[in-house]
Design a protein around this motif. Structure first.
Motif, PDB file in Angstrom:
ATOM      1  N   LEU A   3       4.101 -10.572   1.783  1.00  0.00           N
ATOM      2  CA  LEU A   3       2.844 -10.114   2.356  1.00  0.00           C
ATOM      3  C   LEU A   3       3.117  -8.927   3.269  1.00  0.00           C
ATOM      4  O   LEU A   3       3.993  -8.998   4.145  1.00  0.00           O
ATOM      5  CB  LEU A   3       2.195 -11.250   3.142  1.00  0.00           C
ATOM      6  CG  LEU A   3       0.941 -10.918   3.950  1.00  0.00           C
ATOM      7  CD1 LEU A   3      -0.188 -10.484   3.020  1.00  0.00           C
ATOM      8  CD2 LEU A   3       0.522 -12.110   4.813  1.00  0.00           C
ATOM      9  N   ARG A  58       2.918  -5.356 -13.625  1.00  0.00           N
ATOM     10  CA  ARG A  58       2.236  -6.192 -12.645  1.00  0.00           C
ATOM     11  C   ARG A  58       0.956  -6.747 -13.249  1.00  0.00           C
ATOM     12  O   ARG A  58       0.378  -6.166 -14.177  1.00  0.00           O
ATOM     13  CB  ARG A  58       1.938  -5.415 -11.364  1.00  0.00           C
ATOM     14  CG  ARG A  58       0.928  -4.289 -11.518  1.00  0.00           C
ATOM     15  CD  ARG A  58       0.831  -3.494 -10.221  1.00  0.00           C
ATOM     16  NE  ARG A  58      -0.162  -2.422 -10.313  1.00  0.00           N
ATOM     17  CZ  ARG A  58      -0.353  -1.508  -9.367  1.00  0.00           C
ATOM     18  NH1 ARG A  58       0.383  -1.519  -8.257  1.00  0.00           N
ATOM     19  NH2 ARG A  58      -1.276  -0.581  -9.535  1.00  0.00           N
ATOM     20  N   ALA A  62      -2.627  -8.518 -11.758  1.00  0.00           N
ATOM     21  CA  ALA A  62      -3.504  -8.982 -10.690  1.00  0.00           C
ATOM     22  C   ALA A  62      -4.402 -10.088 -11.234  1.00  0.00           C
ATOM     23  O   ALA A  62      -4.633 -10.156 -12.454  1.00  0.00           O
ATOM     24  CB  ALA A  62      -4.336  -7.825 -10.157  1.00  0.00           C
ATOM     25  N   PRO A  69      -4.108  -2.222  -0.861  1.00  0.00           N
ATOM     26  CA  PRO A  69      -4.584  -3.549  -1.284  1.00  0.00           C
ATOM     27  C   PRO A  69      -4.651  -3.687  -2.801  1.00  0.00           C
ATOM     28  O   PRO A  69      -4.400  -4.780  -3.333  1.00  0.00           O
ATOM     29  CB  PRO A  69      -5.972  -3.642  -0.644  1.00  0.00           C
ATOM     30  CG  PRO A  69      -5.853  -2.801   0.581  1.00  0.00           C
ATOM     31  CD  PRO A  69      -4.972  -1.641   0.180  1.00  0.00           C
ATOM     32  N   GLU A  70      -4.949  -2.619  -3.503  1.00  0.00           N
ATOM     33  CA  GLU A  70      -5.038  -2.687  -4.967  1.00  0.00           C
ATOM     34  C   GLU A  70      -3.671  -2.830  -5.641  1.00  0.00           C
ATOM     35  O   GLU A  70      -3.591  -3.012  -6.848  1.00  0.00           O
ATOM     36  CB  GLU A  70      -5.772  -1.466  -5.532  1.00  0.00           C
ATOM     37  CG  GLU A  70      -5.266  -0.132  -5.031  1.00  0.00           C
ATOM     38  CD  GLU A  70      -6.089   0.407  -3.871  1.00  0.00           C
ATOM     39  OE1 GLU A  70      -6.434  -0.386  -2.954  1.00  0.00           O
ATOM     40  OE2 GLU A  70      -6.369   1.628  -3.878  1.00  0.00           O
ATOM     41  N   THR A 111      -1.844  -5.326  -4.885  1.00  0.00           N
ATOM     42  CA  THR A 111      -1.651  -6.775  -4.881  1.00  0.00           C
ATOM     43  C   THR A 111      -1.604  -7.322  -6.303  1.00  0.00           C
ATOM     44  O   THR A 111      -2.511  -7.085  -7.104  1.00  0.00           O
ATOM     45  CB  THR A 111      -2.779  -7.463  -4.097  1.00  0.00           C
ATOM     46  OG1 THR A 111      -2.704  -7.072  -2.730  1.00  0.00           O
ATOM     47  CG2 THR A 111      -2.661  -8.981  -4.192  1.00  0.00           C
ATOM     48  N   GLN A 168       5.402 -12.338  -6.165  1.00  0.00           N
ATOM     49  CA  GLN A 168       4.076 -12.017  -5.656  1.00  0.00           C
ATOM     50  C   GLN A 168       4.158 -10.946  -4.572  1.00  0.00           C
ATOM     51  O   GLN A 168       4.931 -11.059  -3.622  1.00  0.00           O
ATOM     52  CB  GLN A 168       3.414 -13.267  -5.081  1.00  0.00           C
ATOM     53  CG  GLN A 168       2.053 -13.028  -4.431  1.00  0.00           C
ATOM     54  CD  GLN A 168       0.967 -12.716  -5.437  1.00  0.00           C
ATOM     55  OE1 GLN A 168       0.831 -13.402  -6.448  1.00  0.00           O
ATOM     56  NE2 GLN A 168       0.178 -11.678  -5.163  1.00  0.00           N
ATOM     57  N   THR A 177       1.472  -9.121  -1.962  1.00  0.00           N
ATOM     58  CA  THR A 177       0.131  -9.161  -1.410  1.00  0.00           C
ATOM     59  C   THR A 177       0.028  -8.124  -0.308  1.00  0.00           C
ATOM     60  O   THR A 177       0.817  -8.133   0.635  1.00  0.00           O
ATOM     61  CB  THR A 177      -0.205 -10.549  -0.854  1.00  0.00           C
ATOM     62  OG1 THR A 177      -0.045 -11.529  -1.884  1.00  0.00           O
ATOM     63  CG2 THR A 177      -1.642 -10.589  -0.339  1.00  0.00           C
ATOM     64  N   SER A 199      -2.438  -6.595   2.499  1.00  0.00           N
ATOM     65  CA  SER A 199      -3.668  -6.854   3.256  1.00  0.00           C
ATOM     66  C   SER A 199      -4.225  -5.543   3.817  1.00  0.00           C
ATOM     67  O   SER A 199      -3.492  -4.618   4.138  1.00  0.00           O
ATOM     68  CB  SER A 199      -3.393  -7.826   4.394  1.00  0.00           C
ATOM     69  OG  SER A 199      -2.477  -7.266   5.312  1.00  0.00           O
TER      70      SER A 199
END
Length: 125
Positions: A10, A37, A39, A87-88, A90, A120, A122, A124
């Motif tokens: 994160l 990737r 999503a 954020p995109e 992620t 993963q 992520t 924010s």
């Protein structure tokens, strides 16, 4: 070949992460390697690829200038340095190996015959 991806986590927007993908086997240096990737609710998409010699690299337009793919054949490892994360970005990130000699690394997932388990990422806002 077995692939093990790591380094996800994160991070806040604008931050950085470096993903690693360790490969088993003695012929890693002859494989083209790719990063993809996926999503939630979306199809898996190409991120970056690097040829066996590291001379040729390709990037998706969405990550060009922010991500850098590299490899260390002595360590059987390929890396994805991700800067200025958004954020995109992620998604679950997968590394993949193409054991067939194509002359240039592929940008489509069907060209790759070995896949790691994914890590993963992520971001924010």
């Amino acid at each position: 070949v077995q692939l093990q991806a790591s380094g996800g986590g994160l991070v806040q927007a604008g931050g950085s992460l470096r993903l690693s993908c360790a490969a088993s086997g003695r012929t890693f240096s002859s494989y083209d390697m790719g990063w993809f990737r996926q999503a939630p609710g979306k199809e898996r998409e190409f991120v970056a690829a690097i040829g066996w010699s590291a001379y040729t690299t390709y990037y998706a337009d969405s990550v060009k200038g922010r991500f850098t793919v590299s490899r260390d054949n002595a360590k059987n490892t390929v890396y994805l340095q991700m800067n200025s994360l958004k954020p995109e970005d992620t998604a679950v990130y997968y590394c993949a190996a193409d054991r067939r000699s194509r002359g240039a690394p592929a940008t489509i997932s069907s060209a790759y015959d070995s896949w790691g388990q994914g890590t993963q990422v992520t971001v924010s806002s």
